[in-house]
Scaffold this motif. Sequence first.
Motif, short mmCIF file in Angstrom:
data_model
loop_
_atom_site.label_atom_id
_atom_site.label_comp_id
_atom_site.label_asym_id
_atom_site.label_seq_id
_atom_site.Cartn_x
_atom_site.Cartn_y
_atom_site.Cartn_z
N LEU A 6 11.07 8.19 -47.15
CA LEU A 6 9.97 9.15 -47.13
C LEU A 6 9.22 9.07 -45.80
O LEU A 6 8.90 10.10 -45.20
N GLU A 7 8.96 7.87 -45.33
CA GLU A 7 8.26 7.70 -44.05
C GLU A 7 9.06 8.33 -42.92
O GLU A 7 8.51 9.06 -42.08
N GLN A 8 10.36 8.11 -42.90
CA GLN A 8 11.21 8.68 -41.86
C GLN A 8 11.19 10.21 -41.91
O GLN A 8 11.11 10.88 -40.89
N LEU A 9 11.24 10.75 -43.11
CA LEU A 9 11.21 12.20 -43.29
C LEU A 9 9.90 12.78 -42.75
O LEU A 9 9.90 13.77 -42.01
N SER A 12 9.59 12.45 -38.86
CA SER A 12 10.55 13.22 -38.07
C SER A 12 10.37 14.72 -38.22
O SER A 12 11.09 15.51 -37.60
N ARG A 13 9.39 15.15 -39.01
CA ARG A 13 9.11 16.57 -39.20
C ARG A 13 8.65 17.18 -37.88
O ARG A 13 8.00 16.54 -37.08
N ARG A 14 9.03 18.41 -37.62
CA ARG A 14 8.62 19.06 -36.39
C ARG A 14 8.42 20.55 -36.63
O ARG A 14 8.95 21.11 -37.57
#
Length: 112
Positions: A6-9, A12-14
């Motif tokens: 979840l943290e990575q998702l 990494s959102r842009r």
Amino acid sequence: MDLQSLEQLIKSRRSIRKWKPDPVPEELALKALELAIWAPNGGNFQNWRFGLITNRSLITKMADAVQAKVDLLMSWPEATAYEEEENRWRQNASNFRNAPYCISILMPKYDS
């Protein structure tokens, strides 16, 4: 989903402001709409409806309308307090103009 995923998702959102000319597979766009239905909302009321707009003429008209409203708002005397943001707002108001699809979110009038 574990916390690390979840943290990575989230991290990494842009945002996308320039669109590739490649068509987006319709099945992918429809899957995005299906997932949008699952968004949390107050009381699980879900009184929204989502639509996939593919008509280039309609997307252009929508972008023109949004741009016209932002330009109008920025012409008001009250907008002088936002001069630093004004150019960015004007520049990005219709950034979806060349997107392959637009997703509409429709809701009936809300009475509290």
